[in-house]
Design an enzyme around this catalytic site. Structure first.
Site, PDB file in Angstrom:
ATOM      1  N   LYS A 179       0.840  -1.202   0.000  1.00 45.17           N
ATOM      2  CA  LYS A 179       0.000   0.000   0.000  1.00 45.17           C
ATOM      3  C   LYS A 179       0.877   1.255   0.000  1.00 45.17           C
ATOM      4  O   LYS A 179       0.706   2.139  -0.804  1.00 45.17           O
ATOM      5  CB  LYS A 179      -0.924  -0.032   1.216  1.00 45.17           C
TER       6      LYS A 179
ATOM      7  N   GLU B 121      10.315  -4.845   4.657  1.00 50.22           N
ATOM      8  CA  GLU B 121      10.340  -6.254   4.257  1.00 50.22           C
ATOM      9  C   GLU B 121      10.070  -6.399   2.758  1.00 50.22           C
ATOM     10  O   GLU B 121      10.790  -7.097   2.026  1.00 50.22           O
ATOM     11  CB  GLU B 121       9.266  -7.052   5.018  1.00 50.22           C
TER      12      GLU B 121
ATOM     13  N   GLY C  69      -4.937  -1.767   4.780  1.00 51.33           N
ATOM     14  CA  GLY C  69      -4.183  -2.920   4.282  1.00 51.33           C
ATOM     15  C   GLY C  69      -4.891  -4.234   4.550  1.00 51.33           C
ATOM     16  O   GLY C  69      -5.002  -5.106   3.666  1.00 51.33           O
ATOM     17  N   ARG C  70      -5.406  -4.403   5.752  1.00 48.53           N
ATOM     18  CA  ARG C  70      -6.046  -5.678   6.112  1.00 48.53           C
ATOM     19  C   ARG C  70      -7.447  -5.821   5.516  1.00 48.53           C
ATOM     20  O   ARG C  70      -8.103  -6.833   5.717  1.00 48.53           O
ATOM     21  CB  ARG C  70      -6.079  -5.839   7.631  1.00 48.53           C
TER      22      ARG C  70
ATOM     23  N   GLU D 272      -5.254  -6.465  14.562  1.00 44.74           N
ATOM     24  CA  GLU D 272      -4.700  -5.162  14.204  1.00 44.74           C
ATOM     25  C   GLU D 272      -5.820  -4.107  14.276  1.00 44.74           C
ATOM     26  O   GLU D 272      -5.565  -2.938  14.544  1.00 44.74           O
ATOM     27  CB  GLU D 272      -4.079  -5.204  12.793  1.00 44.74           C
TER      28      GLU D 272
ATOM     29  N   HIS E 233      -6.630 -33.090  17.358  1.00 40.23           N
ATOM     30  CA  HIS E 233      -5.563 -33.925  17.901  1.00 40.23           C
ATOM     31  C   HIS E 233      -4.429 -33.094  18.486  1.00 40.23           C
ATOM     32  O   HIS E 233      -3.334 -33.609  18.707  1.00 40.23           O
ATOM     33  CB  HIS E 233      -5.039 -34.858  16.806  1.00 40.23           C
TER      34      HIS E 233
ATOM     35  N   LYS F 238       9.002  -1.125  14.394  1.00 36.87           N
ATOM     36  CA  LYS F 238       9.622  -0.867  13.077  1.00 36.87           C
ATOM     37  C   LYS F 238      10.706   0.194  13.226  1.00 36.87           C
ATOM     38  O   LYS F 238      11.794   0.075  12.665  1.00 36.87           O
ATOM     39  CB  LYS F 238       8.573  -0.284  12.116  1.00 36.87           C
TER      40      LYS F 238
HETATM   41  O1  F6P Z   1       2.924  -2.738   9.740  1.00 37.80           O
HETATM   42  C1  F6P Z   1       1.587  -3.033   9.589  1.00 37.80           C
HETATM   43  C2  F6P Z   1       1.121  -2.744   8.204  1.00 37.80           C
HETATM   44  O2  F6P Z   1       1.037  -1.371   7.991  1.00 37.80           O
HETATM   45  C3  F6P Z   1      -0.198  -3.415   7.912  1.00 37.80           C
HETATM   46  O3  F6P Z   1      -1.288  -2.697   8.347  1.00 37.80           O
HETATM   47  C4  F6P Z   1      -0.118  -3.578   6.433  1.00 37.80           C
HETATM   48  O4  F6P Z   1      -1.049  -4.501   5.968  1.00 37.80           O
HETATM   49  C5  F6P Z   1       1.312  -4.045   6.287  1.00 37.80           C
HETATM   50  O5  F6P Z   1       2.018  -3.279   7.247  1.00 37.80           O
HETATM   51  C6  F6P Z   1       1.917  -3.877   4.931  1.00 37.80           C
HETATM   52  O6  F6P Z   1       1.914  -2.541   4.519  1.00 37.80           O
HETATM   53  P1  F6P Z   1       2.124  -2.142   3.016  1.00 37.80           P
HETATM   54  O7  F6P Z   1       1.022  -2.745   2.216  1.00 37.80           O
HETATM   55  O8  F6P Z   1       2.086  -0.637   3.009  1.00 37.80           O
HETATM   56  O9  F6P Z   1       3.460  -2.672   2.585  1.00 37.80           O
END
Ligand code: F6P
Length: 557
Positions: A208, A214, A280-281, A366, A397, A521
């Site tokens: 987003k 990452e 995002g979620r 979240e 199980h 972060k």
């Molecule tokens: O760190 C949490 C977050 O902002 C989530 O809400 C989001 O889904 C995820 O990181 C990834 O963010 P992006 O889509 O901006 O890479």
């Protein structure tokens, strides 16, 4: 902003407290006393058939919960969300994931723009691209068709696509496979790419913000891997132009920050946008679902969006007493705030839904793991639950012991489909029937338990009778569908989105921000120099962190 009503000061909250104090849960007796209980508390929502009757409720409790919804002004807050008010107050944003699934002929004007037209423009672009990949018209730099799509993203830019892709595997095009890289642990990227042919691989970088450490790190590693492997195979020349050409054929992006996509080197023509009013979620039904659209095709994706929309319409328009997301959200409040439930199990009796609990963890935790209300004042009750689960029967199980006989109350949602993708027999027995017998048995066992007399009647030695008693009255909700279609998966997601919304409104919190992920972060960036050997940065760390990093530095080969 509108100051949220403090639910704990409402009359309904007081009524619920009184009802809870007087309640002696006895599902056996309740079903015997009211032969219509199952029918009374079972609802159909689009293609979902949902039985709430094994919950610790009676009509007085449900009535009080519905009064609570009114007294916290839930109907008005719901309308505020659907109409595009900026209910995400800490980020000053509208919350319009519901607009992502409005039909093309709908209109929703926000800040002077019809967002539905924007949504469908992107959908059309996604579908045209998906068709080109599926038909083989879109080719890699060596002229070969794409066989593997690798989505690089994390959080909402990963969990939604991977969950839905796995859920809809029977609908994917033969010869096309999706993989997902999310973790910055280099093992994730290395293992995912290890056996791939770069000339038939397409990367989707989904972020987003297009700033996520990452995702950008993984995207750069994937880009290096692609260019190195193509060069080693003699597929591209050693020139910048050749490399740019390869990236254009093998990298596309999904983001709200199209300027940053271009900076990364991805041609904006191959970028699919969305908007900051999509959390995002809550984004798998936006361009973030591109990998799914490629795998199941535009028609499947339209069906998926239709499922969401059916549940949106239900949530927005169905009277409260039959409004399933409303009832389920209120039930969660009942357990969290009046039974002190700390967690909520989600147990899909559908192997294809094996990532659904992980997906729900981000959606629910979240969203509702908050300690201040939307106006910045402290919350006045507990908020949020730990969502967790594994597919049945594997969970049976492993951890069901604790749900059946532990000391904690763990409300559980059981999810199953009537028709399997693979009707298979073991001898004469239909294997799916055996599977679902477990689904039905578990909710019955949890509800009705087994008394000491019943245990004794089986000839159990007296000394171990107590260990074999099941107290019952463990609440469950059963959710069933005829089959796991794209629409049903959309319906399930929208159901839980709205359940999450309901809980957030009762608790008066902003369910759409996520400030709680920021500190870690930021600290990671501050600690990184110490990890790379900067003594001064190391000296600035707290004693425990300093000692851990020092141990790492001594131990790292
Ligand atoms: O760190 C949490 C977050 O902002 C989530 O809400 C989001 O889904 C995820 O990181 C990834 O963010 P992006 O889509 O901006 O890479």
């Amino acid at each position: 902003m509108t100051t949220p009503v403090d639910a704990t000061t409402t009359e309904a909250w007081e009524d619920l407290r009184t009802l809870k104090d007087a309640l002696v849960p006895d599902l056996r007796a309740w079903f015997t006393a009211d032969p219509s209980r199952a029918e009374k508390f079972t609802f159909d929502l689009a293609d979902l058939h949902i039985d709430l009757s094994k919950n610790l409720i009676d009509t007085d409790v449900v009535d009080a919960l519905l009064r609570l919804a009114d007294q916290v002004q839930l109907p008005a807050r719901r309308e505020a969300m659907f109409s595009g008010e900026r209910i995400n107050v800490t980020e000053d944003r509208s919350v319009l994931h519901t607009a992502l699934r409005l039909p093309a002929d709908a209109e929703l004007v926000v800040d002077g723009r019809n967002v539905v037209a924007d949504v469908h423009e992107v959908l059309d672009k996604m579908f045209a691209f998906a068709d080109r990949v599926r038909s083989g018209e879109w080719k890699g730099v060596s002229g070969k068709r794409i066989e593997t799509v690798v989505n690089i993203g994390i959080g909402g830019s990963d969990l939604g696509p991977v969950m839905v892709y796995e859920a809809l595997l029977p609908y994917k095009q033969q010869g096309l496979t999706c993989r997902f890289i999310s973790n910055i642990d280099p093992a994730d990227c290395a293992e995912t790419l290890a056996d791939l042919d770069p000339s038939t691989t397409l990367f989707i970088v989904a972020s987003k913000t297009f700033t996520t450490l990452e995702t950008l790190t993984n995207a750069r590693m994937a880009r290096d891997w692609l260019l190195r492997a193509l060069a080693a195979d003699g597929e591209i020349a050693d020139t910048d132009e050749a490399r740019r050409g390869a990236i254009a054929k093998h990298f596309v992006a999904v983001s709200t920050a199209l300027d940053k996509v271009a900076e990364f080197g991805i041609d904006p023509v191959n970028a699919f946008g969305f908007w900051n009013w999509v959390g995002g979620r809550y984004s798998v039904d936006s361009a973030v679902g591109l990998s799914v659209a490629i795998a199941i095709g535009p028609d499947g994706f339209r069906d998926f969006l239709g499922g969401f929309h059916a549940v949106d319409e239900h949530f927005r328009t169905t009277p409260a007493e039959r409004n399933v997301p409303l009832l389920m959200g209120l039930l969660n409040v009942w357990y969290v705030n009046f039974f002190d439930a700390h967690s909520h199990a989600v147990l899909p009796y559908a192997q294809y839904l094996h990532r659904f609990p992980a997906y729900l963890q981000q959606l629910t935790m979240e969203s509702n793991g908050k300690s201040v209300r939307a106006d910045g004042t402290p919350v006045t009750s507990q908020t949020g639950e730990i969502f967790w689960g594994e597919p049945g029967t594997n969970g049976q199980h492993a951890f069901y012991q604790l749900i059946h006989q532990g000391t904690r109350l763990i409300p559980a949602d059981f999810i199953a489909v009537a028709n399997p993708a693979h009707p298979t027999k073991d001898g004469d027995a239909d294997v799916h029937g055996l599977f679902l017998a477990n689904f039905f048995a578990q909710t019955a066992a949890l509800a009705f338990g087994k008394t000491a007399d019943e245990v004794r009647a089986e000839g159990t030695p007296e000394a171990i009778v107590p260990a074999r008693v099941f107290k019952g009255n463990r609440p469950t909700t059963s959710i069933m569908a005829a089959e796991l279609t794209p629409s049903v998966v959309g319906q399930l997601i929208a159901l839980y989105e709205h359940i999450t919304f309901v809980q957030g409104i009762v608790w008066g919190i902003d369910s759409f921000d996520q400030w709680g992920v920021e500190l870690g972060k930021k600290l990671a960036l501050e600690i990184a120099p110490a990890v790379f050997g900067d003594a001064e940065a190391l000296s600035r760390q707290d004693p425990s962190t300093r000692s851990l990093v020092s141990w790492y530095l001594e131990t790292r080969a």
